[in-house]
Design an enzyme around this catalytic site. Structure first.
Site, mmCIF file in Angstrom:
data_model
loop_
_atom_site.group_PDB
_atom_site.id
_atom_site.type_symbol
_atom_site.label_atom_id
_atom_site.label_comp_id
_atom_site.label_asym_id
_atom_site.label_seq_id
_atom_site.Cartn_x
_atom_site.Cartn_y
_atom_site.Cartn_z
ATOM 1 N N LYS A 94 55.373 97.098 -15.339
ATOM 2 C CA LYS A 94 56.614 97.150 -16.387
ATOM 3 C C LYS A 94 56.145 97.374 -17.850
ATOM 4 O O LYS A 94 54.709 97.405 -18.123
ATOM 5 C CB LYS A 94 57.027 95.775 -16.286
ATOM 6 C CG LYS A 94 57.522 95.518 -14.646
ATOM 7 C CD LYS A 94 58.328 93.958 -14.685
ATOM 8 C CE LYS A 94 58.831 93.701 -13.387
ATOM 9 N NZ LYS A 94 59.525 92.401 -13.418
ATOM 10 N N TYR A 127 67.430 97.175 -9.737
ATOM 11 C CA TYR A 127 67.664 96.013 -9.650
ATOM 12 C C TYR A 127 69.148 95.671 -8.991
ATOM 13 O O TYR A 127 69.805 94.607 -9.424
ATOM 14 C CB TYR A 127 67.452 95.473 -10.935
ATOM 15 C CG TYR A 127 66.122 95.166 -11.397
ATOM 16 C CD1 TYR A 127 65.177 94.480 -10.536
ATOM 17 C CD2 TYR A 127 65.656 95.531 -12.428
ATOM 18 C CE1 TYR A 127 63.891 94.116 -10.867
ATOM 19 C CE2 TYR A 127 64.329 95.557 -13.026
ATOM 20 C CZ TYR A 127 63.494 94.645 -12.074
ATOM 21 O OH TYR A 127 62.124 94.448 -12.687
ATOM 22 N N ARG A 179 52.609 91.154 -3.147
ATOM 23 C CA ARG A 179 53.221 90.313 -3.476
ATOM 24 C C ARG A 179 52.247 89.062 -3.806
ATOM 25 O O ARG A 179 52.536 88.557 -4.874
ATOM 26 C CB ARG A 179 54.194 89.824 -2.518
ATOM 27 C CG ARG A 179 55.416 90.794 -2.273
ATOM 28 C CD ARG A 179 56.603 90.818 -3.310
ATOM 29 N NE ARG A 179 57.209 89.576 -3.500
ATOM 30 C CZ ARG A 179 58.312 89.510 -4.336
ATOM 31 N NH1 ARG A 179 58.657 90.720 -5.043
ATOM 32 N NH2 ARG A 179 59.073 88.638 -4.310
ATOM 33 N N THR A 188 56.953 84.699 -9.756
ATOM 34 C CA THR A 188 57.948 85.177 -10.650
ATOM 35 C C THR A 188 57.618 84.876 -11.904
ATOM 36 O O THR A 188 57.341 85.862 -12.856
ATOM 37 C CB THR A 188 59.301 85.377 -10.276
ATOM 38 O OG1 THR A 188 59.389 85.906 -8.785
ATOM 39 C CG2 THR A 188 60.076 86.046 -11.089
ATOM 40 N N ARG A 216 50.454 87.802 -12.385
ATOM 41 C CA ARG A 216 50.920 87.148 -13.394
ATOM 42 C C ARG A 216 50.436 85.940 -13.836
ATOM 43 O O ARG A 216 50.652 85.356 -14.947
ATOM 44 C CB ARG A 216 52.408 86.784 -12.719
ATOM 45 C CG ARG A 216 53.287 88.026 -12.379
ATOM 46 C CD ARG A 216 54.327 88.002 -11.524
ATOM 47 N NE ARG A 216 55.378 89.106 -11.589
ATOM 48 C CZ ARG A 216 56.153 89.179 -10.566
ATOM 49 N NH1 ARG A 216 56.194 88.414 -9.560
ATOM 50 N NH2 ARG A 216 57.183 89.994 -10.468
ATOM 51 N N ASN A 275 56.860 89.810 -16.903
ATOM 52 C CA ASN A 275 55.758 89.334 -15.821
ATOM 53 C C ASN A 275 55.173 90.494 -15.356
ATOM 54 O O ASN A 275 54.468 90.630 -14.372
ATOM 55 C CB ASN A 275 56.407 88.598 -14.769
ATOM 56 C CG ASN A 275 57.615 89.126 -14.103
ATOM 57 O OD1 ASN A 275 57.879 90.230 -14.368
ATOM 58 N ND2 ASN A 275 58.293 88.645 -13.366
ATOM 59 N N HIS A 293 56.191 94.686 -10.658
ATOM 60 C CA HIS A 293 57.318 94.467 -9.752
ATOM 61 C C HIS A 293 56.683 94.915 -8.324
ATOM 62 O O HIS A 293 55.931 95.791 -8.308
ATOM 63 C CB HIS A 293 58.284 95.416 -10.050
ATOM 64 C CG HIS A 293 59.284 95.587 -8.724
ATOM 65 N ND1 HIS A 293 60.438 94.599 -8.336
ATOM 66 C CD2 HIS A 293 59.459 96.533 -7.682
ATOM 67 C CE1 HIS A 293 60.833 95.166 -7.405
ATOM 68 N NE2 HIS A 293 60.301 96.421 -6.748
ATOM 69 N N GLU A 345 63.387 101.374 -2.401
ATOM 70 C CA GLU A 345 62.889 101.553 -3.440
ATOM 71 C C GLU A 345 61.926 102.622 -3.669
ATOM 72 O O GLU A 345 61.758 103.653 -4.338
ATOM 73 C CB GLU A 345 61.981 100.296 -3.909
ATOM 74 C CG GLU A 345 62.838 99.048 -4.259
ATOM 75 C CD GLU A 345 62.193 97.786 -4.425
ATOM 76 O OE1 GLU A 345 60.853 97.735 -4.405
ATOM 77 O OE2 GLU A 345 62.871 96.778 -4.451
#
Ligand code: CDP
Ligand code: MG
Length: 135
Positions: free
Chosen positions: A10, A50, A86, A92, A103, A113, A116, A127
């Site tokens: 990000k 999103y 993940r 998150t 993170r 954070n 994604h 996606e």
């Protein structure tokens, strides 16, 4: 089972110079980069990505963050890649994420954070089609 997953590094990570650190963790784990692009997105793309969150009260500031600067989009491939990425990303909220995760080690925010990753086979398919329509 070999899977593909859509990852975003990000805008906060790009601003902080953490792209190499984050990509290095994915590569060190043994995941393969099958597509990668440095780009900026507009509000329309943020809303599409999103889609499940656009009605949330916290979505307007998230959209502002998502369009605040360039990001890196990529597709990773590997055994159980969706769950594995993940796990590498961590929870998150960077303040609550476990040490050892991206993170948990590098973010102190519930919004900024750093990363994604798709959360299911369905979201991965959606996606990847959105970000890399030629794949
Ligand atoms: O990214 P992840 O799947 O872990 O979390 P999410 O619940 O799907 O939320 C998507 C993104 O929205 C998060 O990664 C945060 O950047 C942001 N977010 C936020 O800005 N404020 C919240 N209260 C929750 C999430
Ligand atoms: Mg999510």
């Amino acid at each position: 089972m070999t899977q593909r997953t859509l990852v975003l590094i990000k805008p906060d990570a790009v601003r902080r110079g953490l792209v190499g650190e984050i990509l290095g963790r994915f590569e060190a784990k043994g995941l393969t980069i099958v597509a990668l692009e440095h780009r900026a997105i507009d509000a329309e793309m943020a809303d599409a990505h999103y889609a499940e969150h656009v009605e949330q009260p916290w979505y307007p500031p998230l959209r502002e963050f998502a369009v605040s600067g360039p990001l890196v989009s990529l597709v990773l491939e590997g055994d159980e890649a969706i769950a594995v990425v993940r796990l590498l990303n961590g929870k998150t909220d960077g303040r609550a994420a476990d040490p050892g995760t991206i993170r948990g080690d590098l973010s102190l925010s519930n919004r900024e954070n750093l990363v994604h990753a798709s959360d299911s086979e369905e979201s991965s398919a959606r996606e990847i089609a959105l970000w890399f329509p030629s794949l």
